[in-house]
Design a protein around this motif. Structure first.
Motif, PDB file in Angstrom:
ATOM      1  N   UNK A 146     -22.727  -8.237  -4.223  1.00  0.00           N
ATOM      2  CA  UNK A 146     -23.727  -7.745  -3.274  1.00  0.00           C
ATOM      3  C   UNK A 146     -23.169  -7.738  -1.852  1.00  0.00           C
ATOM      4  N   UNK A 147     -22.285  -8.661  -1.548  1.00  0.00           N
ATOM      5  CA  UNK A 147     -21.686  -8.759  -0.225  1.00  0.00           C
ATOM      6  C   UNK A 147     -20.574  -9.789  -0.230  1.00  0.00           C
ATOM      7  N   UNK A 148     -20.000 -10.036   0.939  1.00  0.00           N
ATOM      8  CA  UNK A 148     -18.924 -11.009   1.044  1.00  0.00           C
ATOM      9  C   UNK A 148     -18.787 -11.484   2.477  1.00  0.00           C
ATOM     10  N   UNK A 149     -18.136 -12.620   2.626  1.00  0.00           N
ATOM     11  CA  UNK A 149     -17.650 -13.096   3.919  1.00  0.00           C
ATOM     12  C   UNK A 149     -16.181 -13.452   3.702  1.00  0.00           C
ATOM     13  N   UNK A 150     -15.374 -13.232   4.730  1.00  0.00           N
ATOM     14  CA  UNK A 150     -13.949 -13.529   4.601  1.00  0.00           C
ATOM     15  C   UNK A 150     -13.418 -14.051   5.925  1.00  0.00           C
ATOM     16  N   UNK A 151     -12.391 -14.874   5.820  1.00  0.00           N
ATOM     17  CA  UNK A 151     -11.673 -15.396   6.973  1.00  0.00           C
ATOM     18  C   UNK A 151     -10.211 -15.001   6.777  1.00  0.00           C
ATOM     19  N   UNK A 152      -9.755 -14.019   7.542  1.00  0.00           N
ATOM     20  CA  UNK A 152      -8.399 -13.514   7.335  1.00  0.00           C
ATOM     21  C   UNK A 152      -7.334 -14.529   7.757  1.00  0.00           C
ATOM     22  N   UNK A 153      -7.656 -15.385   8.713  1.00  0.00           N
ATOM     23  CA  UNK A 153      -6.682 -16.388   9.148  1.00  0.00           C
ATOM     24  C   UNK A 153      -6.486 -17.456   8.080  1.00  0.00           C
ATOM     25  N   UNK A 154      -7.574 -17.881   7.441  1.00  0.00           N
ATOM     26  CA  UNK A 154      -7.482 -18.886   6.374  1.00  0.00           C
ATOM     27  C   UNK A 154      -7.185 -18.238   5.021  1.00  0.00           C
ATOM     28  N   UNK A 155      -7.252 -16.909   4.963  1.00  0.00           N
ATOM     29  CA  UNK A 155      -7.029 -16.131   3.742  1.00  0.00           C
ATOM     30  C   UNK A 155      -7.994 -16.561   2.629  1.00  0.00           C
ATOM     31  N   UNK A 156      -9.288 -16.622   2.979  1.00  0.00           N
ATOM     32  CA  UNK A 156     -10.323 -16.976   1.999  1.00  0.00           C
ATOM     33  C   UNK A 156     -11.418 -15.917   2.023  1.00  0.00           C
ATOM     34  N   UNK A 157     -12.095 -15.771   0.885  1.00  0.00           N
ATOM     35  CA  UNK A 157     -13.227 -14.848   0.777  1.00  0.00           C
ATOM     36  C   UNK A 157     -14.261 -15.468  -0.158  1.00  0.00           C
ATOM     37  N   UNK A 158     -15.530 -15.252   0.160  1.00  0.00           N
ATOM     38  CA  UNK A 158     -16.636 -15.710  -0.674  1.00  0.00           C
ATOM     39  C   UNK A 158     -17.492 -14.494  -0.979  1.00  0.00           C
ATOM     40  N   UNK A 159     -17.818 -14.294  -2.257  1.00  0.00           N
ATOM     41  CA  UNK A 159     -18.591 -13.134  -2.686  1.00  0.00           C
ATOM     42  C   UNK A 159     -20.011 -13.557  -3.021  1.00  0.00           C
ATOM     43  N   UNK A 160     -20.976 -12.725  -2.650  1.00  0.00           N
ATOM     44  CA  UNK A 160     -22.388 -12.987  -2.909  1.00  0.00           C
ATOM     45  C   UNK A 160     -22.809 -12.286  -4.199  1.00  0.00           C
ATOM     46  N   UNK A 161     -23.322 -13.031  -5.134  1.00  0.00           N
ATOM     47  CA  UNK A 161     -23.764 -12.538  -6.438  1.00  0.00           C
ATOM     48  C   UNK A 161     -22.672 -11.706  -7.131  1.00  0.00           C
ATOM     49  N   UNK A 162     -21.515 -12.322  -7.359  1.00  0.00           N
ATOM     50  CA  UNK A 162     -20.419 -11.565  -7.991  1.00  0.00           C
ATOM     51  C   UNK A 162     -20.643 -11.363  -9.488  1.00  0.00           C
ATOM     52  N   UNK A 163     -20.215 -10.213  -9.961  1.00  0.00           N
ATOM     53  CA  UNK A 163     -20.184  -9.903 -11.387  1.00  0.00           C
ATOM     54  C   UNK A 163     -18.774  -9.417 -11.662  1.00  0.00           C
ATOM     55  N   UNK A 164     -18.057 -10.132 -12.547  1.00  0.00           N
ATOM     56  CA  UNK A 164     -16.674  -9.758 -12.812  1.00  0.00           C
ATOM     57  C   UNK A 164     -16.519  -9.368 -14.277  1.00  0.00           C
TER      58      UNK A 164
END
Length: 134
Positions: A112-130
């Motif tokens: 549904x969405x995401x937040x990411x920190x390019x300096x820390x190289x991390x990403x969190x996904x909202x309601x992911x379906x893989x």
């Protein structure tokens, strides 16, 4: 009777209220954008957007909005697409609530969405379906 003309005259001199400020206007606006990053003599990262707005000054300095955005990591074939992404170039923070699709060699993720920190190289996904694919 004489007070009426004075009241009408005074009400005609009233200062109108300030209009509400609208959203800030971007300092730079581009369409059909492609940015290639290079390493080891070849393209390593390809970033695209149908439109890109960049804010360079004031409280919004470094902020951007990219629409119909994509990112391809050439080395491993990772593709990342979203209808809209917002972020700040100074802080390295990115986010979207407009949906996101990630694809890499036999694996797909929709969220549904995401937040990411390019300096820390991390990403969190909202309601992911893989899912794994062939």
């Amino acid at each position: 009777m004489r007070a009426w003309p004075l009241i009408i005259l005074l009400s005609g001199c009233a200062v109108p209220p300030e209009p509400a400020p609208g959203p800030p206007r971007p300092d730079l606006e581009l369409t059909r954008v492609t940015i290639n990053s290079w390493s080891d003599g070849g393209a390593s990262l390809i970033t695209t957007a149908d439109s890109l707005q960049l804010f360079r000054e004031g409280a919004q300095a470094g902020e951007f909005v990219a629409r119909d955005a994509g990112l391809t990591v050439v080395r491993d074939g990772l593709r990342f697409t979203t209808p809209e992404v917002r972020g700040n170039l100074r802080s390295g923070q990115l986010w979207s609530d407009a949906g996101v699709h990630v694809q890499v060699r036999g694996f797909q993720l929709d969220a549904r969405g995401f937040t990411a920190d390019t300096k820390a190289q991390t990403a969190t996904f909202e309601q992911p379906v893989s899912r794994f694919s062939q």
